[in-house]
Scaffold this motif. Structure first.
Motif, PDB file in Angstrom:
ATOM      1  N   ALA A 139      -2.517   0.788   6.228  1.00 18.07           N
ATOM      2  CA  ALA A 139      -2.074   1.680   5.153  1.00 18.07           C
ATOM      3  C   ALA A 139      -3.088   1.585   4.018  1.00 18.07           C
ATOM      4  O   ALA A 139      -3.715   0.544   3.818  1.00 18.07           O
ATOM      5  N   ASN A 140      -3.229   2.677   3.276  1.00 16.43           N
ATOM      6  CA  ASN A 140      -4.258   2.787   2.245  1.00 16.43           C
ATOM      7  C   ASN A 140      -3.618   2.683   0.859  1.00 16.43           C
ATOM      8  O   ASN A 140      -2.865   3.571   0.456  1.00 16.43           O
ATOM      9  N   PRO A 141      -3.909   1.618   0.094  1.00 12.05           N
ATOM     10  CA  PRO A 141      -3.304   1.479  -1.232  1.00 12.05           C
ATOM     11  C   PRO A 141      -3.974   2.316  -2.313  1.00 12.05           C
ATOM     12  O   PRO A 141      -3.442   2.423  -3.422  1.00 12.05           O
ATOM     13  N   GLY A 149     -10.139   1.633  -0.433  1.00 10.19           N
ATOM     14  CA  GLY A 149      -8.929   2.084   0.246  1.00 10.19           C
ATOM     15  C   GLY A 149      -9.120   2.232   1.735  1.00 10.19           C
ATOM     16  O   GLY A 149      -8.241   1.879   2.527  1.00 10.19           O
ATOM     17  N   LEU A 150     -10.277   2.752   2.142  1.00 10.03           N
ATOM     18  CA  LEU A 150     -10.567   2.859   3.570  1.00 10.03           C
ATOM     19  C   LEU A 150     -10.640   1.475   4.211  1.00 10.03           C
ATOM     20  O   LEU A 150     -10.125   1.253   5.314  1.00 10.03           O
ATOM     21  N   GLU A 151     -11.284   0.555   3.520  1.00  7.40           N
ATOM     22  CA  GLU A 151     -11.395  -0.808   4.061  1.00  7.40           C
ATOM     23  C   GLU A 151     -10.026  -1.457   4.213  1.00  7.40           C
ATOM     24  O   GLU A 151      -9.729  -2.109   5.226  1.00  7.40           O
ATOM     25  N   GLN A 152      -9.180  -1.264   3.202  1.00  9.99           N
ATOM     26  CA  GLN A 152      -7.839  -1.843   3.270  1.00  9.99           C
ATOM     27  C   GLN A 152      -6.992  -1.169   4.340  1.00  9.99           C
ATOM     28  O   GLN A 152      -6.183  -1.817   5.009  1.00  9.99           O
ATOM     29  N   HIS A 153      -7.197   0.128   4.536  1.00  4.67           N
ATOM     30  CA  HIS A 153      -6.472   0.850   5.590  1.00  4.67           C
ATOM     31  C   HIS A 153      -6.811   0.270   6.959  1.00  4.67           C
ATOM     32  O   HIS A 153      -5.933   0.065   7.811  1.00  4.67           O
ATOM     33  N   ALA A 171       0.826  -1.208   0.000  1.00 10.73           N
ATOM     34  CA  ALA A 171       0.000   0.000   0.000  1.00 10.73           C
ATOM     35  C   ALA A 171       0.859   1.256   0.000  1.00 10.73           C
ATOM     36  O   ALA A 171       0.615   2.193  -0.770  1.00 10.73           O
ATOM     37  N   GLU A 172       1.861   1.279   0.857  1.00  8.72           N
ATOM     38  CA  GLU A 172       2.720   2.453   0.942  1.00  8.72           C
ATOM     39  C   GLU A 172       3.530   2.641  -0.337  1.00  8.72           C
ATOM     40  O   GLU A 172       3.731   3.766  -0.813  1.00  8.72           O
TER      41      GLU A 172
END
Length: 637
Positions: free
Chosen positions: A355-357, A346-350, A282-283
């Protein structure tokens, strides 16, 4: 009193003359200047925030792209740059064209694969003729079999087989493009970026990226563009950019586009190799791909009506038949293809990874293959040179063809379905490579479908309702909040994000219908949600308690005459808005969407100029152009 003023002026001139007349030999230190030393009269001495929007196209193809030059484009980087700078140019089919106003910047983003093949064929380049495949392409084209040559080349690319694995040819073309770009780059006046397009299309699913360098020709010459023959994995492209930075000391970023043709790959929640995403991934993705091309000729990519069922404006040039003609679309692919749903993912993955991909800003670009970056509906030169104004193929050329064995044509996409989009608006202090590239990197950018409306948004915790009308609105926004692309965190107790938004119509375009804020957030169960708020509407219409204006804006479009008037809508809309549903424990993003009043499309203009053609009845003849800003994110704590 008069004598005192004259004496004061004389003292000032003598003590300060060195600043304007150093060549005369005066030597006065600025510390000797007494007027204004203790009290700084000018309020702009230390103003450092971005104060201008610069307009440009980050995705334009010339004859150096084989899928442009081999099928009719005769204009190279020089003509493309001259057109972008406001000069009149004769198109490949002999039509004179010019922009209504020059652009401020341009990226020549030719496909890296066999870069410059068509111009080399045209000039019978000796190095090309040494290559067996190069000579075959050359001889076919020179004998009038250009389409056959293109099909052979296209088949090799589809098999990931480089038909001309000669690095000398690629380097030769790359350096020619670099020369043209540097010749046209004029810091402070017009910016020409070095860049290229990496054209990964696994199984005809779109994974393309445009790579943009921040640097000058000396750095760009130290590498050659990466191609799909090197790898089709985006992570390998990031490796390439990292190598570039380490080798040159320069900087690079990549802009993905065409998620609507990716079959769910563009914003997949697994890597290209099928592995689960990680925080490191993600980063890394956000380091190299900070912005996304959300609108262009091959369909608009902001939102999809099946995903945003409460959004009456979501179904805007929606392309959802499949990829480039091999695989039909499945409903489960859609959330991984559109910008709004990707921001929610992205919020879900964060929440899952830390971290947000998919924390990207948004721009628009043309992806034109005519060398002509025209985005106005009445000045649309088409996707390809064969679809330029007045051509027989203008409406029914196949942009994407159903290639399935026994295919029924349901994956065909025609040129009448294209739109004249889009443009990138970049907030920066000056028109230079460094300033514009840095703005893209920090996501202080926005997308439009071709209009040049000005949009600005700030979010903070202590803005007041009347401050959106302050003449120093931007100064306050930067001093006490964040602009588009920014981040908020640590909400003061009892506070909610407060937004100041201003929008100004294109001076050569249409009035504005409304300003909206699109919010996405994670609820208490970790599920992503979205909601749209109308925050300013034209013509005195009312916004209801639910935050929506149900009354549509007026419509002045005369389709038969391809005309409209600005007798409805507003030239300027501004709004202060505080999130009424804010929960400081929930991650969220907010972006602004601005819509114009209805205006004619390029098809209506074509029918007015050339007479009725064979565009089908379902072809759009009027629409509402729009802008999408980069989001502002809120992260608890």
């Amino acid at each position: 009193m008069k004598q005192a003023v004259l004496s004061l002026l004389a003292t000032t001139i003598l003590s300060g003359a060195a600043f304007a007349n150093a060549s005369l030999g005066y030597a006065v230190d600025e510390n000797e200047v007494t007027i204004g030393k203790d009290v700084q009269y000018s309020p702009y001495l230390h103003q450092s925030y971005p104060d201008r929007v610069f307009w440009g196209d980050t995705h334009l193809h010339t004859s150096y792209s084989t899928d442009a030059g081999m099928i009719g484009n005769r204009l190279g980087p020089d003509e493309a740059l001259r057109f972008a700078k406001g000069q009149a140019v004769i198109s490949s089919t002999g039509i004179r064209g010019r922009l209504i106003r020059p652009l401020d910047f341009l990226v020549i983003a030719d496909h890296a694969e066999n870069l410059g093949l068509s111009p080399m064929i045209e000039e019978s380049n000796p190095e090309l003729l040494k290559d067996p495949a190069g000579k075959e392409f050359h001889d076919l084209v020179k004998s009038g079999q250009g389409w056959e040559a293109y099909q052979i080349w296209k088949k090799a690319g589809g098999e990931l087989r480089d038909p001309m694995p000669n690095p000398e040819l690629q380097a030769m073309a790359w350096n020619q493009i670099i020369d043209y770009v540097d010749q046209h780059n004029q810091p402070g006046v017009f910016t020409a970026f070095h860049g290229f397009e990496w054209t990964s299309t696994p199984d005809l699913r779109n994974m393309h990226r445009v790579v943009i360098f921040r640097d000058d020709a000396e750095a760009a010459r130290k590498v050659v563009p990466m191609t799909i023959f090197d790898s089709i994995d985006p992570e390998k492209l990031w490796d390439y950019m990292e190598m570039y930075e380490q080798t040159t000391g320069g900087k690079a970023l990549a802009i993905p586009h065409g998620g609507n043709l990716s079959q769910g790959l563009m914003f997949a929640v697994e890597t290209f190799e099928g592995e689960p995403l990680t925080a490191e991934y993600a980063e890394r993705r956000m380091r190299w791909e900070p912005i996304y091309e959300a609108t262009q000729m091959k369909g608009d990519g902001e939102a999809h009506p099946a995903l945003s069922t409460d959004d009456e404006f979501a179904d805007y040039y929606t392309w959802d038949k499949g990829d480039f003609g091999l695989n039909p679309k499945l409903p489960e692919m859609l959330p991984h293809e559109y910008a709004r749903s990707a921001l929610k993912l992205g919020l879900e993955q964060h929440a899952k990874l830390g971290a947000n991909p998919f924390k990207f800003g948004m721009i628009g670009a043309t992806d034109s293959h005519t060398s002509l970056a025209g985005t106005r509906e009445e000045n649309y030169f088409g996707k390809f040179s064969g679809t330029e104004p007045g051509s027989e193929a203008r409406f029914h050329d196949l942009v994407s063809q159903d290639l399935r064995e026994g295919g029924d044509g349901s994956l065909d996409v025609y040129h009448w379905e294209t739109l004249a989009s889009g443009l990138a608006g970049v907030w920066a202090k000056e028109n230079t490579r460094a300033a514009l590239w840095d703005a893209m990197k920090r996501k202080e950018v926005y997308a439009t479908t071709g209009t040049r409306m000005l949009v600005r948004v700030f979010a903070g915790w202590d803005f007041e309702a009347d401050e959106v009308h302050r003449p120093d609105f931007a100064r306050q926004g930067y001093a006490r909040g964040v602009p588009m692309g920014g981040d908020l965190s640590s909400a003061p107790e009892g506070s909610a994000p407060r937004f100041m938004v201003r929008a100004l119509r294109d001076p050569d375009g249409a009035n504005l219908d409304r300003v909206q804020i699109v919010k996405g957030w994670l609820d208490a169960d970790g599920a992503s949600k979205e909601r749209i708020y109308d925050i300013a509407v034209s013509d005195g219409r009312e916004i209801g308690p639910d935050g929506r204006a149900t009354e549509p804006v007026g419509d002045t479009v005369d389709i038969e005459n391809a005309s409209y008037t600005n007798t409805v809508g507003n030239a300027v809309l501004g709004a202060y808005w505080e999130d009424p549903d804010f929960d400081p424990s929930q991650m969220a993003f907010y972006y602004v969407r601005v819509l114009e009043i209805p205006t004619p499309t390029w098809i209506a203009y074509d029918e007015k100029v050339f007479g009725k053609g064979d565009a089908p009845e379902e072809a759009l003849r009027k629409h509402q152009e729009r802008a999408y800003t980069s989001p502002i994110w809120f992260t608890p704590g």
